[in-house]
Every structure is written in structure tokens, then in C-alpha cells.
Scaffold this motif. Structure first.
Motif, PDB file in Angstrom:
ATOM      1  N   PHE A  26       0.852  -1.180   0.000  1.00  0.00           N
ATOM      2  CA  PHE A  26       0.000   0.000   0.000  1.00  0.00           C
ATOM      3  C   PHE A  26       0.890   1.232   0.000  1.00  0.00           C
ATOM      4  N   GLU A  27       0.370   2.355  -0.450  1.00  0.00           N
ATOM      5  CA  GLU A  27       1.144   3.599  -0.537  1.00  0.00           C
ATOM      6  C   GLU A  27       1.725   4.026   0.801  1.00  0.00           C
ATOM      7  N   HIS A  28       1.149   3.597   1.883  1.00  0.00           N
ATOM      8  CA  HIS A  28       1.593   4.037   3.207  1.00  0.00           C
ATOM      9  C   HIS A  28       2.615   3.082   3.815  1.00  0.00           C
ATOM     10  N   ASN A  29       3.436   2.429   2.955  1.00  0.00           N
ATOM     11  CA  ASN A  29       4.558   1.601   3.387  1.00  0.00           C
ATOM     12  C   ASN A  29       4.138   0.331   4.122  1.00  0.00           C
ATOM     13  N   ILE A  30       2.989  -0.234   3.766  1.00  0.00           N
ATOM     14  CA  ILE A  30       2.487  -1.448   4.400  1.00  0.00           C
ATOM     15  C   ILE A  30       2.410  -2.559   3.350  1.00  0.00           C
ATOM     16  N   VAL A  31       2.983  -3.714   3.664  1.00  0.00           N
ATOM     17  CA  VAL A  31       2.936  -4.860   2.750  1.00  0.00           C
ATOM     18  C   VAL A  31       1.518  -5.426   2.722  1.00  0.00           C
ATOM     19  N   ASN A  32       1.008  -5.658   1.520  1.00  0.00           N
ATOM     20  CA  ASN A  32      -0.295  -6.290   1.363  1.00  0.00           C
ATOM     21  C   ASN A  32      -0.114  -7.786   1.089  1.00  0.00           C
ATOM     22  N   LYS A  33       0.666  -8.136   0.043  1.00  0.00           N
ATOM     23  CA  LYS A  33       0.884  -9.543  -0.317  1.00  0.00           C
ATOM     24  C   LYS A  33       2.259  -9.716  -0.923  1.00  0.00           C
ATOM     25  N   LEU A  34       2.767 -10.930  -0.822  1.00  0.00           N
ATOM     26  CA  LEU A  34       4.024 -11.300  -1.456  1.00  0.00           C
ATOM     27  C   LEU A  34       3.797 -12.623  -2.174  1.00  0.00           C
ATOM     28  N   TYR A  35       4.109 -12.635  -3.467  1.00  0.00           N
ATOM     29  CA  TYR A  35       4.013 -13.839  -4.282  1.00  0.00           C
ATOM     30  C   TYR A  35       5.415 -14.196  -4.727  1.00  0.00           C
ATOM     31  N   LYS A  36       5.743 -15.504  -4.789  1.00  0.00           N
ATOM     32  CA  LYS A  36       7.083 -15.901  -5.196  1.00  0.00           C
ATOM     33  C   LYS A  36       7.032 -17.191  -5.997  1.00  0.00           C
ATOM     34  N   SER A  37       8.082 -17.397  -6.793  1.00  0.00           N
ATOM     35  CA  SER A  37       8.220 -18.683  -7.462  1.00  0.00           C
ATOM     36  C   SER A  37       8.503 -19.732  -6.390  1.00  0.00           C
ATOM     37  N   TYR A  38       8.219 -20.981  -6.688  1.00  0.00           N
ATOM     38  CA  TYR A  38       8.244 -22.038  -5.683  1.00  0.00           C
ATOM     39  C   TYR A  38       9.551 -22.129  -4.906  1.00  0.00           C
ATOM     40  N   HIS A  39      10.678 -22.010  -5.565  1.00  0.00           N
ATOM     41  CA  HIS A  39      11.956 -22.232  -4.910  1.00  0.00           C
ATOM     42  C   HIS A  39      12.701 -20.937  -4.611  1.00  0.00           C
ATOM     43  N   ALA A  40      12.034 -19.824  -4.737  1.00  0.00           N
ATOM     44  CA  ALA A  40      12.691 -18.537  -4.521  1.00  0.00           C
ATOM     45  C   ALA A  40      13.095 -18.370  -3.058  1.00  0.00           C
ATOM     46  N   PRO A  41      14.356 -18.051  -2.817  1.00  0.00           N
ATOM     47  CA  PRO A  41      14.792 -17.829  -1.440  1.00  0.00           C
ATOM     48  C   PRO A  41      14.310 -16.469  -0.940  1.00  0.00           C
ATOM     49  N   ILE A  42      13.650 -16.461   0.186  1.00  0.00           N
ATOM     50  CA  ILE A  42      13.213 -15.207   0.794  1.00  0.00           C
ATOM     51  C   ILE A  42      13.283 -15.347   2.310  1.00  0.00           C
ATOM     52  N   GLU A  43      13.241 -14.216   2.975  1.00  0.00           N
ATOM     53  CA  GLU A  43      13.036 -14.175   4.411  1.00  0.00           C
ATOM     54  C   GLU A  43      11.569 -13.829   4.618  1.00  0.00           C
ATOM     55  N   PRO A  44      11.019 -14.135   5.778  1.00  0.00           N
ATOM     56  CA  PRO A  44       9.611 -13.787   6.004  1.00  0.00           C
ATOM     57  C   PRO A  44       9.390 -12.290   5.816  1.00  0.00           C
ATOM     58  N   PRO A  45       8.352 -11.908   5.067  1.00  0.00           N
ATOM     59  CA  PRO A  45       8.113 -10.474   4.840  1.00  0.00           C
ATOM     60  C   PRO A  45       7.716  -9.763   6.136  1.00  0.00           C
ATOM     61  N   ARG A  46       8.125  -8.527   6.235  1.00  0.00           N
ATOM     62  CA  ARG A  46       7.738  -7.670   7.371  1.00  0.00           C
ATOM     63  C   ARG A  46       6.485  -6.912   6.989  1.00  0.00           C
ATOM     64  N   SER A  47       5.826  -6.309   7.936  1.00  0.00           N
ATOM     65  CA  SER A  47       4.649  -5.500   7.618  1.00  0.00           C
ATOM     66  C   SER A  47       5.069  -4.191   6.957  1.00  0.00           C
ATOM     67  N   ASN A  48       6.318  -3.769   7.158  1.00  0.00           N
ATOM     68  CA  ASN A  48       6.858  -2.551   6.584  1.00  0.00           C
ATOM     69  C   ASN A  48       7.410  -2.855   5.194  1.00  0.00           C
ATOM     70  N   CYS A  49       6.909  -2.187   4.182  1.00  0.00           N
ATOM     71  CA  CYS A  49       7.299  -2.464   2.801  1.00  0.00           C
ATOM     72  C   CYS A  49       8.774  -2.146   2.560  1.00  0.00           C
ATOM     73  N   ALA A  50       9.257  -1.033   3.068  1.00  0.00           N
ATOM     74  CA  ALA A  50      10.657  -0.659   2.854  1.00  0.00           C
ATOM     75  C   ALA A  50      11.594  -1.696   3.466  1.00  0.00           C
ATOM     76  N   GLU A  51      11.263  -2.221   4.633  1.00  0.00           N
ATOM     77  CA  GLU A  51      12.093  -3.234   5.268  1.00  0.00           C
ATOM     78  C   GLU A  51      12.087  -4.533   4.456  1.00  0.00           C
TER      79      GLU A  51
END
Length: 82
Positions: A27-52
């Protein structure tokens, strides 16, 4: 886990090669709405803060390919890891 590809010999835990894709919707106010990824994509758990969350993805090695405005005051970040 064992699986069969095209009725050939079973394949056990083959490493994924190629590109990994992440779509991050914020969202425009720096809040994560959703995260989609390919099956094997390495990621860390998303934070509620979009910039982080973007910072985490960039530190892993993802690169921003495109930024697109979405309805409902959202922004989509398209990131690729080579």
C-alpha cells in the motif's frame, strides 16, 4: 522426497537453477499487502513494513525489474534473482 519426471528415473532433491521471481504488493503508506514468489525462490519472512521487506530482498540479491501502480493505492514491485 522422490518424484518422477516424464516416467524416467526418479529425481531426488535436484537444485533449482535459473531465475527466481518475487512480486511484492504494498500500500502507498509503506504497508505490505501480499508477497508472491516462485516455488523455490529464497526469501526471508516479509515484514509488515514495505521498505524493510524490500531491503531484505535486495540484500539477498534480488533486483527490481519493474514498479507498477495497482488499483486501491497499491504498488507492485517485480523483483528477480539471477
Amino acid at each position: 522426497m522422490m518424484r518422477t519426471v516424464n516416467n524416467l528415473q526418479p529425481i531426488i532433491g535436484q537444485a533449482w537453477t535459473g531465475r527466481h521471481i518475487v512480486l511484492l504488493h504494498c500500500f502507498e503508506h509503506n504497508i505490505v499487502n501480499k508477497l508472491y514468489k516462485s516455488y523455490h525462490a529464497p526469501i526471508e519472512p516479509p515484514r509488515s513494513n514495505c521498505a524493510e521487506t524490500l531491503s531484505q530482498l535486495l540484500s539477498i540479491g534480488y533486483r527490481v525489474q519493474e514498479i507498477t501502480p495497482l488499483p486501491n493505492q497499491q504498488i507492485q514491485y517485480f523483483l528477480v534473482l539471477y
